[in-house]
Design a protein around this motif. Sequence first.
Motif, PDB file in Angstrom:
ATOM      1  N   HIS A 120       0.715  -1.092   0.008  1.00 27.08           N
ATOM      2  CA  HIS A 120       0.036  -0.024   0.046  1.00 27.08           C
ATOM      3  C   HIS A 120       0.861   1.201  -0.011  1.00 27.08           C
ATOM      4  O   HIS A 120       0.361   2.348   0.433  1.00 27.08           O
ATOM      5  CB  HIS A 120      -0.941  -0.258   1.250  1.00 27.08           C
ATOM      6  CG  HIS A 120      -1.868  -1.277   1.111  1.00 27.08           C
ATOM      7  ND1 HIS A 120      -2.935  -1.253   0.698  1.00 27.08           N
ATOM      8  CD2 HIS A 120      -1.567  -2.553   1.939  1.00 27.08           C
ATOM      9  CE1 HIS A 120      -3.430  -2.327   0.960  1.00 27.08           C
ATOM     10  NE2 HIS A 120      -2.757  -3.134   1.646  1.00 27.08           N
ATOM     11  N   TRP A 121       2.056   1.022  -0.116  1.00 25.40           N
ATOM     12  CA  TRP A 121       3.153   2.077   0.014  1.00 25.40           C
ATOM     13  C   TRP A 121       2.957   3.286  -1.441  1.00 25.40           C
ATOM     14  O   TRP A 121       3.194   2.713  -2.336  1.00 25.40           O
ATOM     15  CB  TRP A 121       4.464   1.641  -0.110  1.00 25.40           C
ATOM     16  CG  TRP A 121       5.532   2.747   0.191  1.00 25.40           C
ATOM     17  CD1 TRP A 121       5.340   3.823   0.938  1.00 25.40           C
ATOM     18  CD2 TRP A 121       6.851   2.491  -0.167  1.00 25.40           C
ATOM     19  NE1 TRP A 121       6.629   4.578   1.140  1.00 25.40           N
ATOM     20  CE2 TRP A 121       7.608   3.727   0.417  1.00 25.40           C
ATOM     21  CE3 TRP A 121       7.625   1.689  -0.969  1.00 25.40           C
ATOM     22  CZ2 TRP A 121       8.777   4.146   0.114  1.00 25.40           C
ATOM     23  CZ3 TRP A 121       9.133   1.900  -1.056  1.00 25.40           C
ATOM     24  CH2 TRP A 121       9.530   2.975  -0.649  1.00 25.40           C
ATOM     25  N   PRO A 122       2.703   4.407  -1.097  1.00 23.93           N
ATOM     26  CA  PRO A 122       2.297   5.000  -2.289  1.00 23.93           C
ATOM     27  C   PRO A 122       3.553   5.370  -3.319  1.00 23.93           C
ATOM     28  O   PRO A 122       3.201   5.408  -4.447  1.00 23.93           O
ATOM     29  CB  PRO A 122       2.037   6.432  -1.942  1.00 23.93           C
ATOM     30  CG  PRO A 122       1.485   6.155  -0.465  1.00 23.93           C
ATOM     31  CD  PRO A 122       2.184   5.082  -0.049  1.00 23.93           C
ATOM     32  N   VAL A 123       4.615   5.235  -2.784  1.00 23.54           N
ATOM     33  CA  VAL A 123       6.005   5.309  -3.634  1.00 23.54           C
ATOM     34  C   VAL A 123       6.060   4.183  -4.642  1.00 23.54           C
ATOM     35  O   VAL A 123       6.409   4.497  -5.597  1.00 23.54           O
ATOM     36  CB  VAL A 123       7.260   5.566  -2.682  1.00 23.54           C
ATOM     37  CG1 VAL A 123       8.409   5.439  -3.513  1.00 23.54           C
ATOM     38  CG2 VAL A 123       7.072   6.572  -1.973  1.00 23.54           C
ATOM     39  N   LEU A 124       5.731   2.993  -4.153  1.00 26.22           N
ATOM     40  CA  LEU A 124       5.872   1.885  -5.092  1.00 26.22           C
ATOM     41  C   LEU A 124       4.846   2.039  -6.285  1.00 26.22           C
ATOM     42  O   LEU A 124       4.949   1.726  -7.444  1.00 26.22           O
ATOM     43  CB  LEU A 124       5.474   0.549  -4.334  1.00 26.22           C
ATOM     44  CG  LEU A 124       5.625  -0.717  -5.117  1.00 26.22           C
ATOM     45  CD1 LEU A 124       6.570  -0.978  -5.982  1.00 26.22           C
ATOM     46  CD2 LEU A 124       5.177  -2.025  -4.257  1.00 26.22           C
ATOM     47  N   GLY A 125       3.399   2.509  -5.806  1.00 27.13           N
ATOM     48  CA  GLY A 125       2.648   2.611  -6.887  1.00 27.13           C
ATOM     49  C   GLY A 125       2.848   3.589  -7.720  1.00 27.13           C
ATOM     50  O   GLY A 125       2.723   3.623  -8.781  1.00 27.13           O
ATOM     51  N   PHE A 126       3.477   4.646  -7.320  1.00 26.60           N
ATOM     52  CA  PHE A 126       3.916   5.682  -8.118  1.00 26.60           C
ATOM     53  C   PHE A 126       4.948   5.088  -9.105  1.00 26.60           C
ATOM     54  O   PHE A 126       5.074   5.415 -10.378  1.00 26.60           O
ATOM     55  CB  PHE A 126       4.533   7.175  -7.471  1.00 26.60           C
ATOM     56  CG  PHE A 126       5.110   7.818  -8.341  1.00 26.60           C
ATOM     57  CD1 PHE A 126       4.500   8.877  -9.119  1.00 26.60           C
ATOM     58  CD2 PHE A 126       6.677   7.908  -8.234  1.00 26.60           C
ATOM     59  CE1 PHE A 126       5.159   9.835 -10.050  1.00 26.60           C
ATOM     60  CE2 PHE A 126       7.505   8.825  -9.183  1.00 26.60           C
ATOM     61  CZ  PHE A 126       6.658   9.744  -9.898  1.00 26.60           C
ATOM     62  N   LEU A 127       5.978   4.339  -8.558  1.00 25.26           N
ATOM     63  CA  LEU A 127       7.257   3.820  -9.535  1.00 25.26           C
ATOM     64  C   LEU A 127       6.504   3.078 -10.423  1.00 25.26           C
ATOM     65  O   LEU A 127       6.947   3.145 -11.620  1.00 25.26           O
ATOM     66  CB  LEU A 127       8.082   3.304  -8.650  1.00 25.26           C
ATOM     67  CG  LEU A 127       8.966   4.071  -7.738  1.00 25.26           C
ATOM     68  CD1 LEU A 127       9.611   3.171  -6.658  1.00 25.26           C
ATOM     69  CD2 LEU A 127       9.910   4.953  -8.720  1.00 25.26           C
ATOM     70  N   GLN A 128       5.622   2.164 -10.218  1.00 24.57           N
ATOM     71  CA  GLN A 128       4.959   1.140 -11.151  1.00 24.57           C
ATOM     72  C   GLN A 128       4.289   2.108 -12.327  1.00 24.57           C
ATOM     73  O   GLN A 128       4.422   1.684 -13.466  1.00 24.57           O
ATOM     74  CB  GLN A 128       3.875   0.316 -10.517  1.00 24.57           C
ATOM     75  CG  GLN A 128       4.530  -0.615  -9.339  1.00 24.57           C
ATOM     76  CD  GLN A 128       3.462  -1.290  -8.493  1.00 24.57           C
ATOM     77  OE1 GLN A 128       2.098  -0.829  -8.485  1.00 24.57           O
ATOM     78  NE2 GLN A 128       3.669  -2.454  -8.119  1.00 24.57           N
ATOM     79  N   ASP A 129       3.494   2.823 -11.912  1.00 24.84           N
ATOM     80  CA  ASP A 129       2.929   3.825 -13.055  1.00 24.84           C
ATOM     81  C   ASP A 129       3.905   4.631 -13.842  1.00 24.84           C
ATOM     82  O   ASP A 129       3.696   4.438 -15.236  1.00 24.84           O
ATOM     83  CB  ASP A 129       1.781   4.727 -12.528  1.00 24.84           C
ATOM     84  CG  ASP A 129       0.499   3.894 -12.226  1.00 24.84           C
ATOM     85  OD1 ASP A 129       0.439   2.787 -12.153  1.00 24.84           O
ATOM     86  OD2 ASP A 129      -0.474   4.652 -11.873  1.00 24.84           O
ATOM     87  N   PHE A 130       4.846   5.179 -13.118  1.00 21.18           N
ATOM     88  CA  PHE A 130       5.735   6.114 -13.960  1.00 21.18           C
ATOM     89  C   PHE A 130       6.633   5.285 -14.886  1.00 21.18           C
ATOM     90  O   PHE A 130       6.896   5.832 -15.910  1.00 21.18           O
ATOM     91  CB  PHE A 130       6.704   6.794 -12.721  1.00 21.18           C
ATOM     92  CG  PHE A 130       7.934   7.390 -13.347  1.00 21.18           C
ATOM     93  CD1 PHE A 130       7.663   8.741 -13.949  1.00 21.18           C
ATOM     94  CD2 PHE A 130       9.363   7.017 -13.272  1.00 21.18           C
ATOM     95  CE1 PHE A 130       8.779   9.437 -14.391  1.00 21.18           C
ATOM     96  CE2 PHE A 130      10.248   7.681 -13.864  1.00 21.18           C
ATOM     97  CZ  PHE A 130       9.849   8.815 -14.350  1.00 21.18           C
ATOM     98  N   ILE A 131       7.113   4.140 -14.311  1.00 23.53           N
ATOM     99  CA  ILE A 131       8.062   3.450 -15.187  1.00 23.53           C
ATOM    100  C   ILE A 131       7.264   2.899 -16.239  1.00 23.53           C
ATOM    101  O   ILE A 131       8.101   2.501 -17.568  1.00 23.53           O
ATOM    102  CB  ILE A 131       8.825   2.309 -14.390  1.00 23.53           C
ATOM    103  CG1 ILE A 131      10.097   1.822 -15.068  1.00 23.53           C
ATOM    104  CG2 ILE A 131       7.876   0.922 -14.147  1.00 23.53           C
ATOM    105  CD1 ILE A 131      11.130   2.930 -15.032  1.00 23.53           C
ATOM    106  N   ALA A 132       5.953   2.133 -16.239  1.00 24.19           N
ATOM    107  CA  ALA A 132       5.415   1.929 -17.352  1.00 24.19           C
ATOM    108  C   ALA A 132       5.305   2.797 -18.391  1.00 24.19           C
ATOM    109  O   ALA A 132       5.396   2.503 -19.627  1.00 24.19           O
ATOM    110  CB  ALA A 132       4.009   1.545 -16.716  1.00 24.19           C
ATOM    111  N   MET A 133       4.801   4.114 -18.051  1.00 20.62           N
ATOM    112  CA  MET A 133       4.712   5.140 -19.042  1.00 20.62           C
ATOM    113  C   MET A 133       5.951   5.417 -19.681  1.00 20.62           C
ATOM    114  O   MET A 133       6.284   5.785 -20.735  1.00 20.62           O
ATOM    115  CB  MET A 133       4.267   6.425 -18.357  1.00 20.62           C
ATOM    116  CG  MET A 133       2.691   6.608 -18.092  1.00 20.62           C
ATOM    117  SD  MET A 133       1.685   5.810 -19.732  1.00 20.62           S
ATOM    118  CE  MET A 133       2.312   7.306 -20.683  1.00 20.62           C
TER     119      MET A 133
END
Length: 819
Positions: A120-133
Amino acid sequence: MILVLVIGLVMNAVALPIAAKRGHFLYRLISSGQPAPDRIEGVTGRVGTALKTQVVEVFGQKKLLKWSVPGTAHFFVFWAFIILATVYLEAYGSLLKLLLHGGTLPEGVALSWAIPVVGHWPVLGFLQDFIAMMAFFGILTFVAIRVRNAPKDLGRRSRFFGSHLSGAWITLFMIFNVIWTLFLFRGASAALHTFPYKSGAFISIGIGGLLDGLPHGVLEVLEGIGLLLHIGVMLVFLIFVLNSKHLHIFLAPLNVMFKRDPVALGAVKPLMVGGAPIDFENIEDLDEDASLGVGSISDFSWKGMLDFSTCTECGRCQSQCPAWNTEKPLSPKLLIMNLRDHAMASAPYLLADPSDRDGLPDAVKAEAGRQLVGPTEGDPSLPSGGAVIDPDVLWSCTSCGACVQQCPVDIEHVDHIVDMRRYQVLIESSFPSELNGLFKGLENKGNPWNMSASARMDWAKDLPFEVKQVGRDVEDLDEVDWLFWVGCAGAYEDRAKKTTRAVAELLDLAGVSFAVLGDGETCTGDPARRAGNEFVFQQLAMQNAEVFKETKVKKVVSTCAHCFNTLKNEYAEFGVELEVVHHTQLLNRLVREGRLTPVPQNGTPSRTITYHDPCYIGRHNQVYAPPRELLDVIPGAEMKEMPRNSERSFCCGAGGARMWMEEKIGERINMNRTAEAVETGADQIAVGCPFCRVMLSDGLTSLQADGKAREEVEVLDVAQMLLASVQRPADPATEQATAEATAAEPTPGDVTQTEDTVTDPQDVGADAGASTEPDPEREVAGGEPDPQDEASTEDQAGQGGDTAPASEPDSDPTKRDGE
């Protein structure tokens, strides 16, 4: 949901065994290569270095980032594979959750699953979306690069020429599928308000906002479809990767880990049999059927097999190769691809029990029986039949190392080429006929031109100071600071003699004590080793090593880039540890210490200089700054770099024993490089290697004769330029001597020219004839005199000939003529 579970389980049950079977096949094929215990020991003995290499080259993408745009795109795509592995962990967690609940989730239980602790860590969620883009933008960049460099438009000028283009497009398409299915799965979860990340995953949450409002049942279906598609795409991609050039995704880290340390440049890999280096002390212990070098695909080590399987077909090596860029059939990329395809096609034969091989399909047996090096059918760079590697491909290599230096996955092209040359020379006696003169000169007289050892000190005639010789003026090297290694070119070639004299004068001016071996010096063996004649190399190296031990050599300065490299990197094999520097390094040190002071000369016009990086001091040994720093302090001089400089410098064409082979295919490499130097508008072309000087001087003479270069342009060694600029007494005799020493070309009556000098261009390169008269003044390394010494080189073995090479594998290395 039951349907989602069933489909998910079936996909994995089908795909994973297929992938595992392919992985096992690849492991068996790669491990079927010859032993290479040095690679295992290299990793276990340097764990810290190996880990650092993984961090820098694999995770840091250091080599790829040398090409900024494609490197940056690849950086993000690579890290997408790493970071998005957490998304697949979440996807499989969801599938497992569904399995544990029997395919039907209780009311209030979400399909989505969060990774414990960090889920549930927002940083991991951000990294997942960011690196996908960023991966999406990366594949768009790759599309643009491939369209812009399409082989159908650029032909050989495209680095993708000969690559499997369809596989690249499929890979880009599959990465795109990974990205959009990811956002479909995560977006539907966000719309259902079951998404683990309440913030950070800005794109997934944004897509969830767009889907919000759809019926709950529709969103659940979208979530299930997204989950299945995301996992399904990965499984299909996995199978595709394991059966394509993109196998490097898994193998590149291993290939980087087991590479030569620090890199497969500088020293050539020793001749290995059964995983052990071979020298004259254990040659008699070999089995009769032992292969010296590589004569078939089964002779490659497992590291070679790993190299072939790791090739990404990116073409960086091809784009930098001097042979390929001058219309030769050698492309390092295509050579590795041809070896890989041959290994894969021969795999059923290689992996089968010998008793079962007769039952294999005829096509497999025919592939396994193909000649490794020999006449080919069709395009020699991509043969449609015949042998795997064409002789013109094998012998076009200049061993410049550009391929190795550029390869992002550390493939060792030059080592494989030298190993195949070794087999051709030592076993097949099949090599370019011009090499007969080279081999005989090295065996009979200890130099490529077969000249008398008594002429090795002619370069020192009329110098205003005494050049000390070991054994005559000093007993051993403990009495001086440096051994000045003159080298064969520095002793015999007229232009190189000027460099030798200039360095000696500069050392004398700086108060550096040095001595030379004189007629006790013999060739280091560089051209023999790179031409594949390992035995002649070892004979010469053993002889020099004994001299070094007897005379207590510790510090060596050399003007020849090839001597410098061989002494520095290869003589440790023979029990001598030396501090070896190139003359530009030592001279630069003396200038920095104030022992040599360049000063403006009255009436000296300003001029522009361009510098050519010799491959064997630059790319092979990373010596780039010292010669440039010397040129920077020369008064009235302005540096103009060529477009291809430093680590991307273009070869002069003389390395890899090409100095003694005629260039009959395509454009001459030295002409290509000289034209680039002339186009800078420079008045002087500076070099730091006698081979480079010969090649560029001959190229300049040709361009001047055609009116394509100004008559006042000249090629000079850095040492000559420095000598012309240092402070000195201004008496007429000294000025005259300085003018002679710093002139670009010798003139009639020049003290560097004697009866034993190599003067004309045809006496330097492939057309140079080797005298067959025995030298009574020098003991010969290499056994009894060859009866063919009385024959003309035109009648001796050449490529495809039946006559044995100058040094037979079974010759007794302990014998010396006259002993």
